[in-house]
Design a protein around this motif. Sequence first.
Motif, PDB file in Angstrom:
ATOM      1  N   VAL A 137      39.374  20.096 -33.966  1.00  0.00           N
ATOM      2  CA  VAL A 137      39.418  20.493 -32.558  1.00  0.00           C
ATOM      3  C   VAL A 137      38.037  20.430 -31.900  1.00  0.00           C
ATOM      4  O   VAL A 137      37.899  20.017 -30.754  1.00  0.00           O
ATOM      5  CB  VAL A 137      39.999  21.919 -32.422  1.00  0.00           C
ATOM      6  CG1 VAL A 137      39.845  22.427 -31.002  1.00  0.00           C
ATOM      7  CG2 VAL A 137      41.454  21.943 -32.843  1.00  0.00           C
ATOM      8  N   ASN A 138      37.021  20.842 -32.631  1.00  0.00           N
ATOM      9  CA  ASN A 138      35.708  21.024 -32.009  1.00  0.00           C
ATOM     10  C   ASN A 138      34.654  19.974 -32.330  1.00  0.00           C
ATOM     11  O   ASN A 138      33.805  19.673 -31.508  1.00  0.00           O
ATOM     12  CB  ASN A 138      35.113  22.380 -32.436  1.00  0.00           C
ATOM     13  CG  ASN A 138      35.951  23.532 -31.966  1.00  0.00           C
ATOM     14  OD1 ASN A 138      35.816  23.984 -30.841  1.00  0.00           O
ATOM     15  ND2 ASN A 138      36.832  23.999 -32.829  1.00  0.00           N
ATOM     16  N   TRP A 153      50.054  22.091 -36.686  1.00  0.00           N
ATOM     17  CA  TRP A 153      49.470  20.932 -37.355  1.00  0.00           C
ATOM     18  C   TRP A 153      50.499  20.304 -38.290  1.00  0.00           C
ATOM     19  O   TRP A 153      51.208  21.017 -39.002  1.00  0.00           O
ATOM     20  CB  TRP A 153      48.240  21.342 -38.177  1.00  0.00           C
ATOM     21  CG  TRP A 153      47.091  21.816 -37.353  1.00  0.00           C
ATOM     22  CD1 TRP A 153      46.771  23.120 -37.077  1.00  0.00           C
ATOM     23  CD2 TRP A 153      46.092  21.025 -36.698  1.00  0.00           C
ATOM     24  NE1 TRP A 153      45.641  23.180 -36.284  1.00  0.00           N
ATOM     25  CE2 TRP A 153      45.203  21.903 -36.035  1.00  0.00           C
ATOM     26  CE3 TRP A 153      45.865  19.644 -36.602  1.00  0.00           C
ATOM     27  CZ2 TRP A 153      44.115  21.454 -35.302  1.00  0.00           C
ATOM     28  CZ3 TRP A 153      44.772  19.203 -35.864  1.00  0.00           C
ATOM     29  CH2 TRP A 153      43.910  20.100 -35.226  1.00  0.00           C
ATOM     30  N   ARG A 210      47.926  26.011 -32.131  1.00  0.00           N
ATOM     31  CA  ARG A 210      48.798  24.851 -32.077  1.00  0.00           C
ATOM     32  C   ARG A 210      49.400  24.615 -33.451  1.00  0.00           C
ATOM     33  O   ARG A 210      49.048  25.299 -34.401  1.00  0.00           O
ATOM     34  CB  ARG A 210      48.004  23.630 -31.627  1.00  0.00           C
ATOM     35  CG  ARG A 210      46.952  23.210 -32.647  1.00  0.00           C
ATOM     36  CD  ARG A 210      45.913  22.286 -32.099  1.00  0.00           C
ATOM     37  NE  ARG A 210      46.305  20.899 -31.902  1.00  0.00           N
ATOM     38  CZ  ARG A 210      46.826  20.076 -32.808  1.00  0.00           C
ATOM     39  NH1 ARG A 210      47.081  20.496 -34.028  1.00  0.00           N
ATOM     40  NH2 ARG A 210      47.099  18.830 -32.523  1.00  0.00           N
ATOM     41  N   GLU A 243      41.537  26.131 -42.334  1.00  0.00           N
ATOM     42  CA  GLU A 243      41.119  26.539 -41.003  1.00  0.00           C
ATOM     43  C   GLU A 243      39.823  25.835 -40.597  1.00  0.00           C
ATOM     44  O   GLU A 243      39.621  25.510 -39.431  1.00  0.00           O
ATOM     45  CB  GLU A 243      40.953  28.062 -40.937  1.00  0.00           C
ATOM     46  CG  GLU A 243      42.292  28.764 -40.940  1.00  0.00           C
ATOM     47  CD  GLU A 243      42.189  30.278 -41.051  1.00  0.00           C
ATOM     48  OE1 GLU A 243      41.117  30.839 -40.776  1.00  0.00           O
ATOM     49  OE2 GLU A 243      43.208  30.897 -41.430  1.00  0.00           O
ATOM     50  N   SER A 265      40.828  22.494 -39.405  1.00  0.00           N
ATOM     51  CA  SER A 265      41.427  22.640 -38.095  1.00  0.00           C
ATOM     52  C   SER A 265      40.339  22.799 -37.025  1.00  0.00           C
ATOM     53  O   SER A 265      40.342  22.117 -35.988  1.00  0.00           O
ATOM     54  CB  SER A 265      42.364  23.838 -38.132  1.00  0.00           C
ATOM     55  OG  SER A 265      42.673  24.294 -36.847  1.00  0.00           O
ATOM     56  N   PHE A 266      39.371  23.666 -37.325  1.00  0.00           N
ATOM     57  CA  PHE A 266      38.234  23.849 -36.421  1.00  0.00           C
ATOM     58  C   PHE A 266      37.508  22.526 -36.197  1.00  0.00           C
ATOM     59  O   PHE A 266      37.181  22.154 -35.067  1.00  0.00           O
ATOM     60  CB  PHE A 266      37.265  24.873 -36.998  1.00  0.00           C
ATOM     61  CG  PHE A 266      35.928  24.904 -36.313  1.00  0.00           C
ATOM     62  CD1 PHE A 266      35.765  25.556 -35.099  1.00  0.00           C
ATOM     63  CD2 PHE A 266      34.832  24.264 -36.880  1.00  0.00           C
ATOM     64  CE1 PHE A 266      34.526  25.563 -34.454  1.00  0.00           C
ATOM     65  CE2 PHE A 266      33.589  24.271 -36.240  1.00  0.00           C
ATOM     66  CZ  PHE A 266      33.450  24.919 -35.025  1.00  0.00           C
ATOM     67  N   GLY A 279      41.548  26.425 -33.741  1.00  0.00           N
ATOM     68  CA  GLY A 279      42.645  25.473 -33.629  1.00  0.00           C
ATOM     69  C   GLY A 279      43.939  26.008 -34.206  1.00  0.00           C
ATOM     70  O   GLY A 279      44.797  25.250 -34.667  1.00  0.00           O
ATOM     71  N   LEU A 280      44.089  27.340 -34.172  1.00  0.00           N
ATOM     72  CA  LEU A 280      45.307  27.944 -34.713  1.00  0.00           C
ATOM     73  C   LEU A 280      46.314  28.257 -33.604  1.00  0.00           C
ATOM     74  O   LEU A 280      47.324  28.899 -33.835  1.00  0.00           O
ATOM     75  CB  LEU A 280      44.963  29.224 -35.479  1.00  0.00           C
ATOM     76  CG  LEU A 280      43.954  29.049 -36.622  1.00  0.00           C
ATOM     77  CD1 LEU A 280      43.664  30.374 -37.291  1.00  0.00           C
ATOM     78  CD2 LEU A 280      44.459  28.033 -37.630  1.00  0.00           C
TER      79      LEU A 280
END
Lengths: 220, 220
Positions: free
Chosen positions: B210-211, A88, A86, B203, B206-207, A83-84
């Motif tokens: 998204v997932n 945040w 985009r 991160e 973030s992962f 998700g890097l």
Amino acid sequence: MISESSKRRISESTIHRLSLYYRLLSVLEKESKETVSSKELAEREKLTPAQVRKDLSFFGSFGTRGLGYPVSELKRRIGEILGLDRQWSVALIGVGNIGSALVGYKEFQRQGFNIKLIFDNDQRKIGSNHKGIVVADIKNLEKELRENKIEIVVIAVPATVAQYIVDDVVKAGIKAILNFAPVNLKVPEDVFLRNENMSMELEYLSFALVNLFNGRGTNR
Amino acid sequence: MISESSKRRISESTIHRLSLYYRLLSVLEKESKETVSSKELAEREKLTPAQVRKDLSFFGSFGTRGLGYPVSELKRRIGEILGLDRQWSVALIGVGNIGSALVGYKEFQRQGFNIKLIFDNDQRKIGSNHKGIVVADIKNLEKELRENKIEIVVIAVPATVAQYIVDDVVKAGIKAILNFAPVNLKVPEDVFLRNENMSMELEYLSFALVNLFNGRGTNR
DNA sequence: TTATATTTGTGAATCAATTCACATTCATTA
DNA sequence: TAATGAATGTGAATTGATTCACAAATATAA
């Protein structure tokens, strides 16, 4: 990727290693390296080539047999997975020691984590400017988080008040929290909470010095 | 304990959990709780009781069947295992964003990690005072580290220069290094190096967003 | 164009960590 | 003082992560 990851359960270690690969690939990209083998990635991260290939294989097949992985392309793909790819919107709560450090931490911005709001409860800090961001009053937390569509909240307040703050953050609908306070926080099942325990690694070193000193060190 | 830990190989996760137990036991001690069961420890750390008992069993048997573990005593024993029953002399290198935050981080002192020296290469910073410590010139690194019997070095310099600094730190005979720079450092086999990667947990969030967003979060 | 060398991707095998399950021990109560 | 309940400590079983090993695919050199 999204469907892959819901099929199989990806381990936390694999995700952490993806972070490492991502950082390393950025270096290789800067060095204008076109391709890289699992062997080389492994050597530079002190892992095995099989580990690298297995990690990547959970998300697809990105390499070319006989050649290796295309550096830029692989970096881009891992960026997508993490998700890097985009931006945040992040809010920081607490602008003491650690909070201030995080505001200036370039690495976050570079990865797309943009600190949009800063909160504190100290009247002397409210209204002051940190790297272009005016510190807001914690009283307006919920309203501001919603209005600014904040997606991730970083907690850098004293341990004693962290749970109260987190309760409010959850009320504001935030689903991802990074906690720097040295305390166990309770959040509902549907909120992702990760802890950054700054003493843990120092304690590991201390343990290692006291117990493991039969000559050689054991690195991560 | 020392002999136990060289007999069996204790996993990194076990040591990290000892850190968690230690912190939790400090809280319980403050609450004047006399004993605690593996069940309660487990609940508060989101682990299983068996996990807690197994972790502790690597180092001895500290509990009383039918009753549980004596809070203060267990805290003391874990402190011993982690080397928190003594004072450590720490040097900090780099007093930028993160370095400054670490100087003021109370949690370190509380655990016996005393920052005795601070180094920087910036003339504007050298000689300045940070919480009672005068910033020294990095040029005198080796000499100062030796003379002050520093045991642990914390690296908080830019990634670009971290390896050079670490090479000098190793030359000075330091065997334990905590690295905050976002870069892979090379050290000899007999030096313990641990990395504090501040982006990694962000991160992971973030992962997760998204997932993993099929409704519920997965916390550590 | 063919042969040789590389390197991936992945089931199978191994190794490590976690959990189970229960005998043992101790505290407490009747 | 015996019976009951609670909770530890730990081998055995299970689950999970890592490594092995090799077929398949591609690059490269002859």
